[in-house]
Design an enzyme around this catalytic site. Structure first.
Site: not given
Length: 297
Positions: A39, A67, A81
């Site tokens: 993203d 991550y 998010d």
């Protein structure tokens, strides 16, 4: 033409396609693709294929990932998010009630094989269209749960305030796992909502972020990884002689010899050249994808 795999450290605020466009200009070819989207909010490792090595991306996209992320507990958002619209916020009293043991238990419930519903603002296709396109068009999107594996979900740090709890975490997971969905589900399970505020991909399979080049400093000729070297990090390999390389290049089957049974296999010829991706069929090796001799010397 250079052919190989590039490891690029994507900066925040641009799309994965923006990175591809930049590399196309730097490499002087439109034959550039990537394995696994990040993203715009996210940073970190992108694997890009250049030239004929774009065919290799198919075998890299399914590798496991690692991550580093920050999860904010206290409210959810429409996109799971920080870029989405905020949903109902939990009260300061409710947030204060969440202890370290409850957070640890919530993380434990999301570790191992789990059923995960991807974020509706995701690249998952619904009847041929990306889910995020349908959401932006005002449609209600309900995605089916999918089986993913979170092999590690480690809490690295906790920061508390009256209105939120920020968790710094490390996640090792199978391909197709949404870290935004982990944030959402952790917050939901604790009854206060949650969303992702930071995300950085630090590993794809055996490709670490430490080997990646910054986009603004990228020198394609210097940084490109030979196809055979990249394939060896993702697949079992078998060495073939010159005649075997010629035959595989013509699409012929060759004797399997001591080739591993695990599929698929990278066939590497003289000069450490990736000749083909093959599958073992009994006592023979069959070409799945060929790689013309266009590598960087």
């Amino acid at each position: 033409m250079n052919s190989g795999i590039l490891l690029v450290d994507k900066p925040q605020g641009i799309t994965s396609h923006d990175v591809v466009a930049r590399v196309r200009r730097l490499a002087g070819t439109r034959r550039v693709g990537h394995a696994g989207t990040l993203d715009p909010m996210a940073t970190g490792l992108l694997l890009l294929g250049v030239g004929g090595s774009t065919r290799l991306l198919h075998y890299l996209v399914g590798l496991d990932k690692q991550y580093l992320a920050t999860i904010r507990l206290g409210w959810g958002t429409t996109s799971d998010d920080a870029e989405g619209e905020p949903l109902e916020r939990a009260s300061a009293a409710r947030i204060a009630d969440i202890g370290d043991e409850a957070i640890a238990a919530g993380i434990s419930r999301l570790t191992g094989p789990i059923e995960q519903v991807p974020s509706s603002v995701s690249a998952v296709k619904v009847d041929g269209r990306r889910a995020y396109d349908r959401v932006r068009a005002g449609e209600q999107v309900e995605l089916a749960a999918r089986r993913v594996t979170v092999s590690a979900f480690e809490l690295l740090g906790v920061r508390r305030s009256a209105e939120a709890i920020d968790l710094d975490v490390r996640v090792d997971c199978s391909s197709g796992t949404y870290i935004r969905a982990l944030a959402r589900d952790l917050g939901s399970g604790l009854g206060v909502g949650g969303h992702l505020t930071a995300l950085r991909r630090t590993r794809i399979g055996r490709f670490p972020i430490e080997d990646a080049a910054a986009l603004d400093e990228l020198d394609v000729a210097r940084e490109i990884l030979r196809p055979a070297d990249a394939a060896a990090r993702a697949l079992p390999t078998v060495a073939v002689d010159e005649q075997g390389a010629i035959d595989l290049g013509h699409g012929k089957r060759i004797p399997a010899g001591d080739a591993p049974s695990k599929q698929p296999i990278a066939a590497v010829g003289p000069g450490e050249r990736l000749v083909a991706i093959v599958e073992r069929r009994g006592e023979e090796l069959k070409v799945v994808a060929g790689f013309p001799n266009e590598e960087t010397p």
